[in-house]
Design a protein around this motif. Structure first.
Motif, PDB file in Angstrom:
ATOM      1  N   ARG A  87     -80.240  26.144  37.006  1.00  8.04           N
ATOM      2  CA  ARG A  87     -81.584  26.529  36.576  1.00  8.04           C
ATOM      3  C   ARG A  87     -82.407  27.028  37.757  1.00  8.04           C
ATOM      4  NH1 ARG A  87     -84.120  21.521  34.669  1.00  8.04           N
ATOM      5  NH2 ARG A  87     -84.372  21.265  36.917  1.00  8.04           N
ATOM      6  N   ASN A  88     -82.324  26.321  38.880  1.00  6.29           N
ATOM      7  CA  ASN A  88     -83.043  26.775  40.077  1.00  6.29           C
ATOM      8  C   ASN A  88     -82.486  28.104  40.591  1.00  6.29           C
ATOM      9  OD1 ASN A  88     -84.545  24.417  39.935  1.00  6.29           O
ATOM     10  ND2 ASN A  88     -83.205  23.311  41.351  1.00  6.29           N
ATOM     11  N   ALA A  98     -76.066  32.652  30.122  1.00  5.50           N
ATOM     12  CA  ALA A  98     -74.882  31.951  29.621  1.00  5.50           C
ATOM     13  C   ALA A  98     -74.483  30.805  30.544  1.00  5.50           C
ATOM     14  CB  ALA A  98     -73.721  32.944  29.482  1.00  5.50           C
ATOM     15  N   GLU A  99     -74.784  30.928  31.838  1.00  9.09           N
ATOM     16  CA  GLU A  99     -74.380  29.888  32.775  1.00  9.09           C
ATOM     17  C   GLU A  99     -75.051  28.549  32.466  1.00  9.09           C
ATOM     18  OE1 GLU A  99     -75.272  32.873  33.415  1.00  9.09           O
ATOM     19  OE2 GLU A  99     -74.162  33.810  35.074  1.00  9.09           O
ATOM     20  N   LEU A 100     -76.307  28.585  32.005  1.00  3.81           N
ATOM     21  CA  LEU A 100     -76.996  27.340  31.672  1.00  3.81           C
ATOM     22  C   LEU A 100     -76.367  26.682  30.444  1.00  3.81           C
ATOM     23  CD1 LEU A 100     -80.710  28.422  32.246  1.00  3.81           C
ATOM     24  CD2 LEU A 100     -79.280  27.000  33.721  1.00  3.81           C
ATOM     25  N   GLU A 101     -76.081  27.472  29.433  1.00  3.30           N
ATOM     26  CA  GLU A 101     -75.462  26.897  28.238  1.00  3.30           C
ATOM     27  C   GLU A 101     -74.048  26.411  28.536  1.00  3.30           C
ATOM     28  OE1 GLU A 101     -74.539  28.042  23.564  1.00  3.30           O
ATOM     29  OE2 GLU A 101     -75.632  29.434  24.862  1.00  3.30           O
ATOM     30  N   GLN A 102     -73.375  27.044  29.470  1.00  3.45           N
ATOM     31  CA  GLN A 102     -72.035  26.581  29.839  1.00  3.45           C
ATOM     32  C   GLN A 102     -72.067  25.149  30.366  1.00  3.45           C
ATOM     33  OE1 GLN A 102     -70.676  29.824  32.467  1.00  3.45           O
ATOM     34  NE2 GLN A 102     -68.916  30.059  31.112  1.00  3.45           N
ATOM     35  N   ILE A 153     -69.874  14.119  32.952  1.00  5.30           N
ATOM     36  CA  ILE A 153     -71.146  14.384  32.276  1.00  5.30           C
ATOM     37  C   ILE A 153     -72.279  14.471  33.298  1.00  5.30           C
ATOM     38  CG2 ILE A 153     -72.827  13.429  30.656  1.00  5.30           C
ATOM     39  CD1 ILE A 153     -70.479  12.187  29.139  1.00  5.30           C
ATOM     40  N   ALA A 154     -72.290  13.538  34.243  1.00  5.62           N
ATOM     41  CA  ALA A 154     -73.336  13.560  35.272  1.00  5.62           C
ATOM     42  C   ALA A 154     -73.235  14.811  36.140  1.00  5.62           C
ATOM     43  CB  ALA A 154     -73.242  12.301  36.133  1.00  5.62           C
ATOM     44  N   ILE A 155     -72.016  15.234  36.436  1.00  4.44           N
ATOM     45  CA  ILE A 155     -71.831  16.450  37.238  1.00  4.44           C
ATOM     46  C   ILE A 155     -72.358  17.663  36.491  1.00  4.44           C
ATOM     47  CG2 ILE A 155     -70.075  17.989  38.184  1.00  4.44           C
ATOM     48  CD1 ILE A 155     -68.413  15.506  38.857  1.00  4.44           C
ATOM     49  N   ALA A 156     -72.087  17.734  35.188  1.00  6.48           N
ATOM     50  CA  ALA A 156     -72.576  18.865  34.398  1.00  6.48           C
ATOM     51  C   ALA A 156     -74.101  18.889  34.371  1.00  6.48           C
ATOM     52  CB  ALA A 156     -72.016  18.795  32.983  1.00  6.48           C
ATOM     53  N   GLU A 157     -74.733  17.735  34.263  1.00  6.17           N
ATOM     54  CA  GLU A 157     -76.198  17.693  34.261  1.00  6.17           C
ATOM     55  C   GLU A 157     -76.761  18.129  35.612  1.00  6.17           C
ATOM     56  OE1 GLU A 157     -76.962  13.690  33.202  1.00  6.17           O
ATOM     57  OE2 GLU A 157     -76.626  13.984  31.044  1.00  6.17           O
ATOM     58  N   THR A 158     -76.109  17.697  36.697  1.00  9.93           N
ATOM     59  CA  THR A 158     -76.565  18.099  38.027  1.00  9.93           C
ATOM     60  C   THR A 158     -76.402  19.597  38.237  1.00  9.93           C
ATOM     61  OG1 THR A 158     -75.959  15.917  38.899  1.00  9.93           O
ATOM     62  CG2 THR A 158     -76.276  17.694  40.490  1.00  9.93           C
ATOM     63  N   GLN A 166     -66.242  31.594  25.247  1.00  6.47           N
ATOM     64  CA  GLN A 166     -67.073  32.674  24.728  1.00  6.47           C
ATOM     65  C   GLN A 166     -68.215  32.991  25.699  1.00  6.47           C
ATOM     66  OE1 GLN A 166     -68.238  31.170  20.899  1.00  6.47           O
ATOM     67  NE2 GLN A 166     -66.577  32.212  19.821  1.00  6.47           N
ATOM     68  N   LEU A 167     -68.838  31.952  26.207  1.00  2.34           N
ATOM     69  CA  LEU A 167     -69.895  32.153  27.191  1.00  2.34           C
ATOM     70  C   LEU A 167     -69.338  32.746  28.482  1.00  2.34           C
ATOM     71  CD1 LEU A 167     -71.834  28.816  26.622  1.00  2.34           C
ATOM     72  CD2 LEU A 167     -72.569  31.096  25.923  1.00  2.34           C
TER      73      LEU A 167
END
Length: 582
Positions: A486-487, A399-403, A475-480, A272-273
């Motif tokens: 964000r930047n 949407a990219e951040l929520e993805q 999970i770590a890759i998604a956080e990175t 959806q995003l």
């Protein structure tokens, strides 16, 4: 020191030359009143649109009624003719109304850009004409996505349709293939959720078998029994029927079943995003493609005006040469300048065709249709937020951040699924069997069986833990990626915001420079025709005027592009709606 006779000779020669020059030959462009009279005398032409200063600031697309009001009030304006390339007006297509950028500073020292016109009219105060923005149905593509033209007539351009920016955006949402594929992927993922939810219910099935047992040994035995009268009525061929109704249910899955359901639901949310992201990017791409068509059309107008000016300079040089006041060198210079302007016009016309085909590809219009821009070039609007407010709005809406957060949740579910394979699991089963032998003279018999199963694969060589470790790394890759995205979002907002402010200031500067260039060319031409200037001065001022027109065109369109990029960077779609697609 020139003598009195030299001065008299120059004066008499200038008078003779000016008497030979046709009326209007020394002016680059007609006056606004002459333009109105000339254009009013043209029969059977499309209506003209006048851009007033206030309407230029507000980017109001003026209709026939507004144009008539401007004509009645005798307000100076710039007239643009809509039509084919042959019908396009050679007049200056750009307004020379100054546009200023006022910087307002609040107590927190936050810069808030606000566009204002010379008359002080606010964008919100200007009326917007009510226009039908629905796109023509004739621009819808073929319903067959596998259409493959094989004849030249099937790809020949037969008609050119002029559309507005709103119509282009509507066609993009309706026809774009990338967006359509993303929506189809979303529907596929929604079906996958239903598949995952099916695991909460038991599985029920029916099995039936029918067999007739008559092997080779049985056939030999039948022949032996047939020779014995006492056993001749005994049949050794068996025909059996077996039916079973079975039900199975996984009572405990160690968290695997809810994790699979959650993973499927999050995958739907991710898609959806993705549909939202593609739709927003499509809006930016269509807007930029439309501005590219506008820019190409304006460049054709600019070079057409340059060709007219170069032709006029060549004619002036030839007349002065015939009067004995000019040289062959001046004529050759004018001929070279005319040839250069004609080459620039040819390149601009080629770029115009390319830009039109690019937006046609993006909007997926039929193979035989071509598109043109119907909206006049004008400032698209203003951005009411400060830089800091824009950044926060982008963080909330992108949407990219929520993805990336959804991708992190999907990784957590994958970890649970991997570890569930080495934990205890329990299941229930039930079956009801019916067995009958058709030739034994007895009826069929049935029976019910119930069972419970406990499974525990406590050792698999470390495969489950390896899959869980892979999920943790995901999970770590998604956080990175979230931090990096964000930047990137902040950079996109800042870049668009700074470009918007810079181009807003450039509009004012380029407008003033265009006015100066027009006046300088007029004076240079008069000086040359009077014999006190040179052909080089005229050519230099013609080049400066063309460059000034390009600068004003670039300032307006780059401002519009920066505004569209800022809207995309903050996901601030019209009416402040994030997206209505998901």
């Amino acid at each position: 020191m020139p003598t009195f006779h030299h001065v008299m000779a120059v004066g008499v020669g200038a008078a003779i030359a000016l008497s030979l020059v046709e009326p209007g030959a020394s002016n680059e462009l007609p006056s606004f009143h002459q333009m109105r009279r000339n254009l009013a005398e043209i029969p059977d032409q499309e209506p003209l649109v006048a851009l007033t200063p206030e309407q230029l600031i507000a980017s109001v697309r003026v209709g026939k009624e507004e144009a008539q009001k401007v004509e009645d009030a005798k307000t100076p304006g710039v007239f643009l003719r809509r039509g084919s390339d042959a019908e396009r007006s050679l007049f200056n297509p750009f307004s020379t109304i100054p546009i200023t950028l006022a910087l307002q500073t609040d107590s927190n020292k936050r810069s808030e850009p606000a566009l204002s016109s010379v008359s002080g009219a606010s964008v919100a105060q200007l009326p917007r004409p009510n226009r039908d923005t629905s796109a023509p149905e004739s621009l819808n593509p073929s319903p067959d996505p596998l259409l493959f033209p094989t004849q030249s007539e099937e790809v020949q351009i037969r008609n050119t349709q002029a559309i507005t920016l709103q119509q282009a955006l509507e066609l993009g949402r309706r026809n774009n293939r990338t967006l359509e594929a993303a929506q189809q992927t979303l529907e596929r993922d929604q079906a996958a959720v239903q598949e995952a939810l099916a695991a909460e219910f038991p599985t029920v099935g029916v099995t039936t078998t029918f067999s007739r047992d008559e092997s080779v040994s049985q056939r030999l035995r039948n022949d032996t029994l047939a020779n014995n009268p006492l056993l001749s009525n005994t049949s050794v061929t068996s025909s059996t029927f077996n039916g079973a109704l079975q039900a199975n249910y996984d009572l405990f899955t160690a968290g695997r079943r809810p994790a699979q359901i959650r993973q499927a639901e999050q995958q739907v949310r991710f898609q959806q995003l993705e549909v939202e992201r593609i739709s927003e990017q499509l809006r930016l791409d269509v807007t930029n493609a439309y501005y590219a068509v506008q820019e190409a059309d304006a460049q054709v107008d600019i070079f057409q005006a340059a060709v007219v000016a170069a032709s006029q300079s060549l004619r002036d040089a030839q007349l002065l040469e015939q009067a004995g006041l000019g040289t062959r060198f001046d004529v050759l210079q004018a001929e070279v300048d005319l040839a250069s302007s004609q080459q620039d016009l040819t390149r601009a016309q080629s770029q115009q065709r390319v830009s039109r085909r690019e937006i046609a590809r993006l909007l997926s219009v039929p193979q035989t249709a071509d598109l043109a821009a119907a909206d006049p070039i004008a400032v698209a609007g203003q951005w009411p937020l400060s830089l800091e407010q824009s950044i926060i709005l982008a963080y909330k809406n992108r949407a990219e951040l929520e993805q990336q957060l959804v991708q992190r949740d999907i990784g957590e579910q994958e970890q649970r699924i991997a570890l569930a394979s080495v934990r205890p699991q329990a299941g229930l089963s039930a079956s009801y069997n019916v067995l009958g032998i058709l030739n034994d003279g007895l009826g069929p018999a049935g029976g019910l069986s119930l069972g419970a199963t406990l499974r525990w694969n406590f050792f698999d060589g470390g495969a489950a833990r390896s899959r869980a470790e892979q999920a943790r790394k995901s999970i770590a890759i998604a956080e990175t990626r979230f931090a990096d995205q964000r930047n990137q979002v902040r950079l996109e907002v800042e870049q668009a915001f700074f470009n918007l402010n810079a181009n807003a200031r450039n509009i004012d500067t380029a407008t003033i420079a265009l006015q100066r260039a027009e006046e300088s060319l007029r004076l240079a031409r008069l000086r040359f025709q009077a014999g006190v200037g040179t052909q080089t001065d005229v050519l230099n001022q013609q080049t400066a005027l063309t460059r000034a027109r390009f600068n004003q065109l670039s300032a307006v369109l780059e401002y519009n592009r920066a505004l569209a990029a800022l809207q995309r960077a903050t996901s601030n779609l019209p009416n402040s709606n994030l997206s209505n697609l998901p």
